[in-house]
Design a protein around this motif. Sequence first.
Motif, PDB file in Angstrom:
ATOM      1  N   ARG A  95      10.673  -8.021  18.198  1.00 32.25           N
ATOM      2  CA  ARG A  95       9.563  -7.022  19.081  1.00 32.25           C
ATOM      3  C   ARG A  95       8.795  -6.213  18.207  1.00 32.25           C
ATOM      4  O   ARG A  95       8.171  -5.457  18.897  1.00 32.25           O
ATOM      5  N   ILE A  96       9.341  -5.957  16.782  1.00 34.21           N
ATOM      6  CA  ILE A  96       9.048  -4.810  16.207  1.00 34.21           C
ATOM      7  C   ILE A  96       7.977  -5.461  15.173  1.00 34.21           C
ATOM      8  O   ILE A  96       8.144  -6.608  14.583  1.00 34.21           O
ATOM      9  N   GLN A  97       6.555  -5.023  15.261  1.00 33.56           N
ATOM     10  CA  GLN A  97       5.520  -5.520  14.324  1.00 33.56           C
ATOM     11  C   GLN A  97       4.861  -4.279  13.391  1.00 33.56           C
ATOM     12  O   GLN A  97       4.581  -3.252  13.755  1.00 33.56           O
ATOM     13  N   LEU A  98       4.996  -4.677  12.094  1.00 34.11           N
ATOM     14  CA  LEU A  98       4.396  -3.765  11.106  1.00 34.11           C
ATOM     15  C   LEU A  98       2.980  -3.982  10.807  1.00 34.11           C
ATOM     16  O   LEU A  98       2.564  -5.162  10.335  1.00 34.11           O
ATOM     17  N   ILE A  99       1.818  -3.290  10.642  1.00 26.22           N
ATOM     18  CA  ILE A  99       0.885  -3.365  10.149  1.00 26.22           C
ATOM     19  C   ILE A  99       0.403  -2.418   9.182  1.00 26.22           C
ATOM     20  O   ILE A  99       0.498  -1.137   9.404  1.00 26.22           O
ATOM     21  N   LYS A 100       0.220  -2.832   7.934  1.00 23.80           N
ATOM     22  CA  LYS A 100       0.081  -2.036   6.736  1.00 23.80           C
ATOM     23  C   LYS A 100      -1.684  -1.876   6.565  1.00 23.80           C
ATOM     24  O   LYS A 100      -2.395  -2.885   6.305  1.00 23.80           O
ATOM     25  N   LEU A 101      -1.988  -0.584   6.418  1.00 27.13           N
ATOM     26  CA  LEU A 101      -3.354  -0.322   6.153  1.00 27.13           C
ATOM     27  C   LEU A 101      -3.502  -0.349   4.573  1.00 27.13           C
ATOM     28  O   LEU A 101      -2.575   0.386   3.690  1.00 27.13           O
ATOM     29  N   PRO A 102      -4.483  -0.597   4.050  1.00 28.08           N
ATOM     30  CA  PRO A 102      -4.619  -0.469   2.372  1.00 28.08           C
ATOM     31  C   PRO A 102      -4.953   0.584   1.940  1.00 28.08           C
ATOM     32  O   PRO A 102      -4.501   1.009   0.917  1.00 28.08           O
ATOM     33  N   GLU A 103      -5.445   1.726   2.846  1.00 26.90           N
ATOM     34  CA  GLU A 103      -5.713   2.938   2.505  1.00 26.90           C
ATOM     35  C   GLU A 103      -5.538   3.962   3.717  1.00 26.90           C
ATOM     36  O   GLU A 103      -5.558   3.599   4.626  1.00 26.90           O
ATOM     37  N   ASN A 104      -5.481   5.294   3.085  1.00 29.18           N
ATOM     38  CA  ASN A 104      -4.984   6.211   4.074  1.00 29.18           C
ATOM     39  C   ASN A 104      -6.141   6.505   5.138  1.00 29.18           C
ATOM     40  O   ASN A 104      -7.061   6.988   4.618  1.00 29.18           O
ATOM     41  N   LYS A 105      -5.923   6.201   6.451  1.00 31.27           N
ATOM     42  CA  LYS A 105      -7.009   6.662   7.522  1.00 31.27           C
ATOM     43  C   LYS A 105      -6.672   7.609   8.276  1.00 31.27           C
ATOM     44  O   LYS A 105      -7.567   7.973   9.201  1.00 31.27           O
ATOM     45  N   GLY A 106      -5.454   8.197   8.627  1.00 31.44           N
ATOM     46  CA  GLY A 106      -5.129   9.127   9.550  1.00 31.44           C
ATOM     47  C   GLY A 106      -4.363   8.773  10.828  1.00 31.44           C
ATOM     48  O   GLY A 106      -4.488   7.385  11.003  1.00 31.44           O
ATOM     49  N   ALA A 107      -3.733   9.539  11.446  1.00 30.89           N
ATOM     50  CA  ALA A 107      -2.954   9.251  12.585  1.00 30.89           C
ATOM     51  C   ALA A 107      -3.941   8.479  13.644  1.00 30.89           C
ATOM     52  O   ALA A 107      -3.366   7.533  14.570  1.00 30.89           O
ATOM     53  N   ALA A 108      -4.912   9.296  13.925  1.00 28.11           N
ATOM     54  CA  ALA A 108      -5.742   8.758  15.067  1.00 28.11           C
ATOM     55  C   ALA A 108      -6.180   7.229  14.787  1.00 28.11           C
ATOM     56  O   ALA A 108      -6.103   6.348  15.581  1.00 28.11           O
ATOM     57  N   PHE A 109      -6.573   6.865  13.630  1.00 28.74           N
ATOM     58  CA  PHE A 109      -6.938   5.543  13.222  1.00 28.74           C
ATOM     59  C   PHE A 109      -5.769   4.612  13.605  1.00 28.74           C
ATOM     60  O   PHE A 109      -6.048   3.655  13.884  1.00 28.74           O
ATOM     61  N   CYS A 110      -4.816   4.897  13.084  1.00 24.80           N
ATOM     62  CA  CYS A 110      -3.590   4.333  13.026  1.00 24.80           C
ATOM     63  C   CYS A 110      -3.291   3.885  14.699  1.00 24.80           C
ATOM     64  O   CYS A 110      -3.054   2.798  15.181  1.00 24.80           O
ATOM     65  N   ARG A 111      -3.093   4.951  15.716  1.00 30.18           N
ATOM     66  CA  ARG A 111      -2.996   4.688  17.000  1.00 30.18           C
ATOM     67  C   ARG A 111      -4.217   3.897  17.702  1.00 30.18           C
ATOM     68  O   ARG A 111      -3.868   3.097  18.492  1.00 30.18           O
ATOM     69  N   ASN A 112      -5.434   4.125  17.319  1.00 30.09           N
ATOM     70  CA  ASN A 112      -6.432   3.470  17.609  1.00 30.09           C
ATOM     71  C   ASN A 112      -6.234   1.793  17.508  1.00 30.09           C
ATOM     72  O   ASN A 112      -6.605   0.700  18.321  1.00 30.09           O
TER      73      ASN A 112
END
Length: 253
Positions: free
Chosen positions: A56-73
């Motif tokens: 039930r746990i899903q990890l998505i890795k971003l290649p560069e830092n985008k900020g918390a708002a981008f992550c939540r969206n």
Amino acid sequence: MVSIITPLFNAEKFIAQTLESVRNQTYSNWEHIIVDDASNDASTAIVEQRALQDNRIQLIKLPENKGAAFCRNHATEVAKGDYIAFLDSDDLWHPDKLEKQINFMEKNDCSVSFTSYLHMDEAGNLLNKRIKALPLLSYRKQHRNNYIGNLTGVYKASQLGKILAPGIRKRQDWAVWLEAIKKSGNPAKGLQEDLAYYRVREGSISSNKRNLVSYNFKFYHKHLSYSWLASVFYLLRFFWEYFFVRPKQIEKF
């Protein structure tokens, strides 16, 4: 199903506890979407290890830092749940949180809800401070100040649609809950039980009051597109609410 959204950045000290507080929920129909914002510590390794134990746990890795708002969206866009909830990588939930809150929402035909919560220090020790949930929270009241602790809020995405945070550095959560109440057309309802634990960290932006004026002025002027004069008026009203009204919801014990 409840989609739980967690932005992650260099939280190796806390993320395991946060994951376990979700896995220990008595309500089991959830997915936990963690979006890593290019961490350079052991955070992702910890999440990956837990994901092997619980699908039930899903990890998505971003290649560069985008900020918390981008992550939540980003997590919101891929979420599959009827309900959406938020939990930061250093905060915790009571084991009954989701079960009690979803039952509360279904019983009260409610599309936006939130709960009371407690403060703790970095080590997880309670600070004897409770933020009490208002029984009802109108759009007008939420417009004056953010009364919803982001770690406690749940909205019904199957009814309201998915709500994305605006591209502002701070107060994104305030904007999301204000929009949720607006879309609902009804006040948000507060469950007056302590069902979450907010970690107060030294030097965090949320504990730094020096930028309070700037952040809140930008919320009204930039996000809500009010004129400069109107933004000043609402900012003054915010501070009245912040210093003279909102403290009534804070209880020390």
